[in-house]
Scaffold this motif. Structure first.
Motif, mmCIF file in Angstrom:
data_model
loop_
_atom_site.group_PDB
_atom_site.id
_atom_site.type_symbol
_atom_site.label_atom_id
_atom_site.label_comp_id
_atom_site.label_asym_id
_atom_site.label_seq_id
_atom_site.Cartn_x
_atom_site.Cartn_y
_atom_site.Cartn_z
ATOM 1 N N ARG A 18 53.039 52.131 37.657
ATOM 2 C CA ARG A 18 54.372 51.793 38.178
ATOM 3 C C ARG A 18 54.406 51.977 39.702
ATOM 4 O O ARG A 18 54.889 51.129 40.445
ATOM 5 N N ALA A 19 53.872 53.107 40.164
ATOM 6 C CA ALA A 19 53.873 53.400 41.601
ATOM 7 C C ALA A 19 52.984 52.417 42.365
ATOM 8 O O ALA A 19 53.328 51.994 43.474
ATOM 9 N N THR A 20 51.858 52.041 41.768
ATOM 10 C CA THR A 20 50.963 51.080 42.419
ATOM 11 C C THR A 20 51.636 49.718 42.534
ATOM 12 O O THR A 20 51.556 49.060 43.575
ATOM 13 N N LEU A 43 47.950 58.739 45.639
ATOM 14 C CA LEU A 43 46.849 59.669 45.384
ATOM 15 C C LEU A 43 47.329 60.884 44.600
ATOM 16 O O LEU A 43 46.641 61.372 43.697
ATOM 17 N N ALA A 44 48.526 61.362 44.903
ATOM 18 C CA ALA A 44 49.088 62.526 44.208
ATOM 19 C C ALA A 44 49.336 62.232 42.728
ATOM 20 O O ALA A 44 49.320 63.147 41.902
ATOM 21 N N ILE A 52 43.465 51.812 44.777
ATOM 22 C CA ILE A 52 44.401 51.334 45.801
ATOM 23 C C ILE A 52 43.795 50.152 46.545
ATOM 24 O O ILE A 52 44.450 49.126 46.757
ATOM 25 N N GLU A 53 42.530 50.272 46.923
ATOM 26 C CA GLU A 53 41.861 49.172 47.626
ATOM 27 C C GLU A 53 41.771 47.939 46.748
ATOM 28 O O GLU A 53 42.015 46.820 47.217
ATOM 29 N N GLY A 59 46.111 41.754 45.453
ATOM 30 C CA GLY A 59 47.390 41.298 45.988
ATOM 31 C C GLY A 59 47.213 40.339 47.155
ATOM 32 O O GLY A 59 47.888 39.313 47.236
ATOM 33 N N PHE A 60 46.282 40.660 48.048
ATOM 34 C CA PHE A 60 46.012 39.794 49.196
ATOM 35 C C PHE A 60 45.509 38.426 48.734
ATOM 36 O O PHE A 60 45.977 37.385 49.208
#
Length: 95
Positions: A18-20, A43-44, A52-53, A59-60
């Motif tokens: 969800r956060a991502t 990260l937390a 993340i990358e 997305g890009f």
């Protein structure tokens, strides 16, 4: 997927995903700057740097594809054409 598209905040998915997705929304739809705090928050939650990358890379790629398709006025094929393409790929693979 429908639940995520309809209401990300209440969709039945894990908090890291969800956060991502919210992070990607911030980058792509809200056109806001991403800060180190945004990354630290992911990260937390246990999202790795590689995840993340990967999320940013995907997305890009989709962002560029969508902008090019819009610019060149690509038309989306019919459901039947997608089904035919899927059958072809399933039987022959990517060659």
């Amino acid at each position: 997927m429908q639940a995520v598209l309809a209401d990300l905040d209440h969709a039945p998915i894990g908090e890291p995903l969800r956060a991502t997705l919210a992070f990607l929304r911030k980058v792509t739809r809200e056109h806001q700057s991403v800060t180190s705090e945004d990354v630290r928050a992911l990260l937390a939650l246990g999202v790795t740097r590689a995840q993340i990358e990967d999320a940013l890379n995907v997305g890009f790629a989709f962002n560029v594809i969508t902008r090019l398709a819009d610019t060149f006025e690509f038309e989306v094929g019919s459901r039947a054409s997608f089904d035919a393409g899927a059958r072809h790929l399933l039987s022959r693979g990517y060659k």
